[in-house]
Design a protein around this motif. Structure first.
Motif, PDB file in Angstrom:
ATOM      1  N   ILE A  11      -8.161   0.541  -7.125  1.00 35.88           N
ATOM      2  CA  ILE A  11      -8.550   0.491  -5.594  1.00 35.88           C
ATOM      3  C   ILE A  11      -8.055  -0.996  -5.115  1.00 35.88           C
ATOM      4  CG2 ILE A  11     -10.392   0.616  -3.750  1.00 35.88           C
ATOM      5  CD1 ILE A  11     -11.468   2.104  -6.740  1.00 35.88           C
ATOM      6  N   GLY A  12      -7.326  -0.890  -3.923  1.00 41.42           N
ATOM      7  CA  GLY A  12      -7.257  -2.161  -3.250  1.00 41.42           C
ATOM      8  C   GLY A  12      -7.743  -2.002  -1.774  1.00 41.42           C
ATOM      9  N   GLU A  14      -8.298  -3.332   2.461  1.00 37.74           N
ATOM     10  CA  GLU A  14      -7.845  -4.271   3.540  1.00 37.74           C
ATOM     11  C   GLU A  14      -9.032  -4.091   4.352  1.00 37.74           C
ATOM     12  OE1 GLU A  14      -3.342  -2.915   4.469  1.00 37.74           O
ATOM     13  OE2 GLU A  14      -4.235  -1.258   3.413  1.00 37.74           O
ATOM     14  N   GLU A 161      -6.127  -7.805  -4.011  1.00 37.30           N
ATOM     15  CA  GLU A 161      -5.568  -7.206  -5.011  1.00 37.30           C
ATOM     16  C   GLU A 161      -5.960  -5.769  -5.444  1.00 37.30           C
ATOM     17  OE1 GLU A 161      -2.627  -8.763  -6.819  1.00 37.30           O
ATOM     18  OE2 GLU A 161      -2.644  -9.915  -4.656  1.00 37.30           O
ATOM     19  N   PRO A 162      -5.077  -4.820  -6.146  1.00 38.33           N
ATOM     20  CA  PRO A 162      -5.479  -3.595  -6.611  1.00 38.33           C
ATOM     21  C   PRO A 162      -6.265  -3.906  -8.006  1.00 38.33           C
ATOM     22  CG  PRO A 162      -3.028  -3.789  -6.779  1.00 38.33           C
ATOM     23  CD  PRO A 162      -3.578  -5.124  -6.312  1.00 38.33           C
ATOM     24  N   ASN A 201      -7.131   1.492  -0.477  1.00 37.96           N
ATOM     25  CA  ASN A 201      -6.080   2.483  -1.159  1.00 37.96           C
ATOM     26  C   ASN A 201      -6.546   2.741  -2.270  1.00 37.96           C
ATOM     27  OD1 ASN A 201      -3.533   1.410   0.876  1.00 37.96           O
ATOM     28  ND2 ASN A 201      -5.001  -0.233   0.660  1.00 37.96           N
ATOM     29  N   VAL A 202      -6.320   3.950  -2.705  1.00 35.79           N
ATOM     30  CA  VAL A 202      -6.632   4.532  -4.060  1.00 35.79           C
ATOM     31  C   VAL A 202      -5.631   5.349  -4.652  1.00 35.79           C
ATOM     32  CG1 VAL A 202      -8.334   6.220  -4.986  1.00 35.79           C
ATOM     33  CG2 VAL A 202      -9.058   4.990  -2.955  1.00 35.79           C
ATOM     34  N   GLY A 213      -0.200   4.022 -10.056  1.00 37.16           N
ATOM     35  CA  GLY A 213       0.084   5.672  -9.584  1.00 37.16           C
ATOM     36  C   GLY A 213       0.356   5.525  -8.145  1.00 37.16           C
ATOM     37  N   ARG A 215      -0.372   5.507  -4.177  1.00 36.36           N
ATOM     38  CA  ARG A 215      -1.836   5.301  -3.531  1.00 36.36           C
ATOM     39  C   ARG A 215      -1.830   6.198  -2.316  1.00 36.36           C
ATOM     40  NH1 ARG A 215       1.059   0.463  -1.371  1.00 36.36           N
ATOM     41  NH2 ARG A 215       0.187   0.132   0.703  1.00 36.36           N
TER      42      ARG A 215
END
Ligand code: ADP
Ligand code: ZN
Ligand code: MG
Length: 482
Positions: A11-12, A14, A161-162, A201-202, A213, A215
């Motif tokens: 996960i990242g 925003e 960052e992710p 973001n997943v 992978g 996202r």
């Protein structure tokens, strides 16, 4: 559906934080929420031809503060960029943002997810940008309204960052970040009202895989709880697709809190080409390092530093220090209470995190709304420490203060709750109880030690909990000795 242990979630985030400046980012209009539509606007807000933006210096200060708090590199030379797109709530046809040269890069935030070790989450960048207006679709048949009041609201976009790996880590991250922007007083952190907005973001990947992978970006998340639920849903959805031999598509999805699922909003092929270029109406920002140091000098003590100091000075556990530094208000409450009972930081911590927070949660109150003042809670703890009242009586005094107000000194005096420490008075009670139970004395002397508790209990009952337990124990042991 359940999480599949063969996969890892990545996960990242925003995060858009709305800055609490008095005026807007590029004009003098008030930065205010809740006014009648289109009353907080000027020709700059409405993007009339020929108008020019002027950067609000407070926005810059807040961006620097946030960057320092997140241990980022402040870029001394940074610039605004034009992000071009059309939408009715954006009369200019572009948003002023930052792109290649943002004000902050390479920060970090340490999180403490419950039951896991501390972990570092990288902050990719923080940039300044302007918010758009709002389209309103209610109250008129077959048409929409445009309200430009929000146009010009200053935002900081914080991009991570992710590095996050679960809903729990993401929840811990958001709580920590929200607490920091509140400590700094740059943002009120209100997710429900949209002044602290998060897109997640997943993606998922097999454990041990080195590549990320594909996202999906999830929007419309208006609480930390919803962010966490959306991540869990999305993880399962993506794993199901992969297990069914389908591909995860890169797209933007919307969280539907009522149905507990995400649904597609737009795909990559509909992604905008924003045609970014340096904003010609604003000069690049050139910062003097002295300005950054001046801002650093005004920074409040932040949660991590407070946490370390509370542990060091007050010998608190991770748990206590974590709870007590979760917000500035909580930490202030604790330290004010502690002033009234300086000898006993651990007990004061227990009273705040246990009795007080338990009761506040039950009543749905914030620490700032506590009916029991910090000074009073400290005084109560001091009374236990000084053997004026027992811990048990203190709980009833606390309940009384919570419901009816008053100070512990008053309540203890009015209700005659002071502890009896007078040896003679207690001894009389002890003798009475012992005389009433000769058979139990014999059993005790024959080795049934646990009967001591019975005697203590009887004496406390007889004295309405006011006998000093230390004195009671001492007397009993002497008298019961064979
Ligand atoms: P964009 O500008 O298109 O949204 P970015 O590269 O700036 O793309 O990424 C935005 C966010 O997505 C960042 O928070 C980043 O950490 C996160 N992210 C990037 N790749 C992944 C991935 N594979 N899985 C989860 N999050 C990701
Ligand atoms: Zn304006
Ligand atoms: Mg994005």
């Amino acid at each position: 559906m359940s999480q599949d242990s063969r996969y890892e979630t990545v996960i990242g985030l925003e995060i858009h934080t709305q800055l609490r400046t008095r005026s807007k980012i590029f004009c003098g209009c008030p930065n205010q929420f809740g006014s009648a539509p289109n009353t907080q606007i000027c020709p700059v807000c409405a993007a009339f031809p020929g108008v020019l933006p002027v950067l609000n210096r407070e926005v810059l200060n807040m961006a620097i503060k946030t960057g320092l708090a997140l241990h980022g590199q402040i870029r001394l030379y940074n610039e605004f960029a034009r992000k071009n797109y059309f939408y009715p709530d954006l009369p200019a046809g572009y948003q002023i943002s930052q792109f290649e040269l943002p004000i902050v890069e390479q920060g970090e935030l340490m999180i403490e997810p419950e039951g896991s070790p501390r972990k570092r989450i990288g902050i990719t960048r923080i940039h300044m940008e302007v918010d758009a207006g709002k389209n309103l679709h209610e109250g008129i048949q077959g048409a929409s309204w445009v309200d430009l009041n929000r146009t010009g609201t200053p935002l900081l976009e914080i991009v991570t960052e992710p590095d996050l790996r679960s809903a729990a880590e993401t929840g811990a991250f958001l709580k920590k970040l929200r607490s920091i922007v509140r400590y700094l007083e740059v943002c009120d952190g209100n997710m429900e009202e949209g002044s602290f907005r998060c897109d997640a973001n997943v993606s998922v990947r097999r454990w041990g895989a080195t590549q990320y992978g594909t996202r999906a970006e999830i929007k419309n998340l208006n609480s930390i709880r919803n962010v966490m639920r959306a991540i869990e849903f999305e993880t399962d959805r993506q794993i199901d697709r992969i297990e069914n031999g389908e591909k995860v598509i890169q797209e933007t999805r919307l969280w539907d809190a009522n149905q507990n699922l995400t649904r597609p909003m737009r795909g990559k092929e509909e992604a905008h080409d924003y045609r970014y270029f340096p904003e010609p109406d604003l000069p690049p920002v050139q910062l003097d390092p002295a300005r950054i140091e001046a801002i650093r000098a005004t920074m409040p003590e932040l949660p991590d530093d407070k946490f370390a100091r509370f542990q060091k000075d007050y010998a608190l556990s991770d748990y206590d220090a974590g709870v007590l530094t979760a917000s500035r208000e909580m930490a202030n409450y604790y330290e004010i209470a502690l002033r009234a009972s300086p000898a006993d930081p651990k007990s004061v911590a227990n009273w705040v995190t246990g009795e007080l927070l338990g009761r506040l949660n039950k009543e749905g109150l914030e620490i700032t709304q506590s009916p029991v003042q910090a000074e009073s809670l400290g005084a109560l703890t001091a009374m236990i420490h000084n053997n004026v009242i027992s811990g048990k009586i203190a709980k009833s005094v606390f309940a009384h203060m919570f419901e009816h107000g008053g100070t512990p000194q008053q309540i203890v005096a009015e209700q005659g709750l002071s502890q009896v420490t007078d040896q003679g008075a207690i001894e009389a009670e002890v003798d009475k109880i012992l005389a009433a139970h000769p058979e139990k004395i014999a059993q005790y002397r024959a080795g049934k030690n646990q009967l001591l508790g019975f005697f203590v209990g009887e004496i406390m009952k007889a004295t309405r909990g006011k006998a000093n337990p230390g004195v009671v124990n001492e007397l009993l042991k002497n008298k019961l000795a064979p």
